[in-house]
Design a protein around this motif. Sequence first.
Motif, mmCIF file in Angstrom:
data_model
loop_
_atom_site.group_PDB
_atom_site.id
_atom_site.type_symbol
_atom_site.label_atom_id
_atom_site.label_comp_id
_atom_site.label_asym_id
_atom_site.label_seq_id
_atom_site.Cartn_x
_atom_site.Cartn_y
_atom_site.Cartn_z
ATOM 1 N N ALA A 178 59.933 -41.711 49.601
ATOM 2 C CA ALA A 178 61.145 -42.208 48.946
ATOM 3 C C ALA A 178 62.081 -41.062 48.590
ATOM 4 N N SER A 179 61.517 -39.967 48.083
ATOM 5 C CA SER A 179 62.330 -38.811 47.716
ATOM 6 C C SER A 179 63.017 -38.208 48.940
ATOM 7 N N TYR A 180 62.257 -38.071 50.009
ATOM 8 C CA TYR A 180 62.795 -37.444 51.219
ATOM 9 C C TYR A 180 63.930 -38.275 51.816
ATOM 10 N N PHE A 181 63.707 -39.573 51.918
ATOM 11 C CA PHE A 181 64.702 -40.417 52.562
ATOM 12 C C PHE A 181 65.879 -40.745 51.651
ATOM 13 N N TYR A 182 65.677 -40.641 50.340
ATOM 14 C CA TYR A 182 66.820 -40.768 49.445
ATOM 15 C C TYR A 182 67.739 -39.560 49.620
ATOM 16 N N GLY A 183 67.132 -38.401 49.808
ATOM 17 C CA GLY A 183 67.919 -37.212 50.107
ATOM 18 C C GLY A 183 68.675 -37.360 51.411
ATOM 19 N N LYS A 195 68.519 -27.108 56.367
ATOM 20 C CA LYS A 195 68.579 -26.701 54.975
ATOM 21 C C LYS A 195 67.677 -27.584 54.118
ATOM 22 N N PHE A 196 66.988 -26.960 53.181
ATOM 23 C CA PHE A 196 66.163 -27.704 52.231
ATOM 24 C C PHE A 196 67.037 -28.211 51.087
ATOM 25 N N LEU A 248 55.351 -35.238 57.226
ATOM 26 C CA LEU A 248 56.751 -35.167 56.831
ATOM 27 C C LEU A 248 57.077 -33.807 56.226
ATOM 28 N N GLY A 249 56.153 -33.282 55.431
ATOM 29 C CA GLY A 249 56.354 -31.955 54.858
ATOM 30 C C GLY A 249 56.381 -30.877 55.914
ATOM 31 N N PHE A 250 55.475 -30.976 56.889
ATOM 32 C CA PHE A 250 55.439 -30.001 57.974
ATOM 33 C C PHE A 250 56.706 -30.103 58.837
ATOM 34 N N VAL A 272 62.152 -30.715 49.132
ATOM 35 C CA VAL A 272 61.144 -29.865 48.486
ATOM 36 C C VAL A 272 60.196 -30.718 47.651
ATOM 37 N N ASN A 273 60.759 -31.677 46.915
ATOM 38 C CA ASN A 273 59.937 -32.589 46.106
ATOM 39 C C ASN A 273 58.969 -33.373 46.979
#
Length: 381
Positions: free
Chosen positions: A350-355, A166-167, A152-154, A172-173
Amino acid sequence: MNFNNSLDKIENHPKTITTTTGTTAPMTAKVSPAAKKTLLILNCILLSIGNCGGPLIMRLYFIHGGNRVWLSAFLETGGWPFIVIVLIVLYLHRRISRINNETTTRFIFMRPRLFFAVAVIGIITGLDDYLYAYGVARLPVSTSALIIASQLGFTALFAFLLVKQKFTAYSVNAVVLLTVGAGVLALHTSGDRPEGESKKEYVMGFVMTVAAAFLYGFVLPLIELTYNKAKQEITYTLVLEIQMIMCLFATIFCTVGMIIDNDFKVIPREATEFELGKTKYYIILCASALIWQCFFLGAIGVIFCASSLLSGIIIAVLLPVTEVLAVVFYKEKFQAEKGVALVLSLWGFASYFYGEYKFTKKLKNRTHSSQQLVAVGQTNV
């Protein structure tokens, strides 16, 4: 409206929405809620079977005497003929329905420009299949699943480079958490090394799995870029064609590897010496190809019926399920390091998909406000 009529509308009212996950989600309009819900549930089931069953059955092959990495990589996409069957069914359905009073029914929608681009992605996918299979051959399923979570990070990184994604603070978290999670596992590489395996082989499996996550993180934004440059509408049938061609060329790539590594000569002997017996050997191979195709069909089906957000959430939710199944069926160790890595991975997801959720909600609010302004302007006129 019945289910078949809904399929007609799915094919003829496509539109696409780009999400912050780095994928383009084909969406539909004017579709019966009941038919759409049925198709969505079916694809969720397929995705669940493939996401949990794929790594487990691949590891089963290696645990009981199998050692052909190229063969395992081949099986990840070798079930592509199942997609052909689905395409034939859709073709016959269109031909019987004669949508929009067409005099002829097209069997193939993909244009040459898109075909060559997808073929290249398929070859890259074949290489990724080999890297992943190598990792599963050397690592417990619970460990490889946690490492793969770093993709997911990659994906976020390559989405930024390829499609100018855009990040956000959430993405980033997520990248940081997933990287730290993989690092925690790397610090204790000997804790869950399978019996009889050297430290060098284990480390190579770890490195190959990280490389697989890295490469797959590159493939997803590359697919989005291909969609954006396709210059044709993205329908459900075209999505299936894209998946079929990708799997076909990935399979060809792995077949060449099998030929070079003499896998075809070794398979009969390996089947005879397999711990579970010759019959179960071939059953495992066939089941592996089928289960991995369930993953591919389910993933693209969920993206089409709902969004890439939902597809990613389902995969994230299934991560601990795969972990538990590996511990239950294969008696794998689950040390504190894996627990920490799992928590960090889920936190990152969770952080990524909340974003993603906040981005989608903001986009909908903006669209709704624009529509209201247009309505007010028309009323004043």
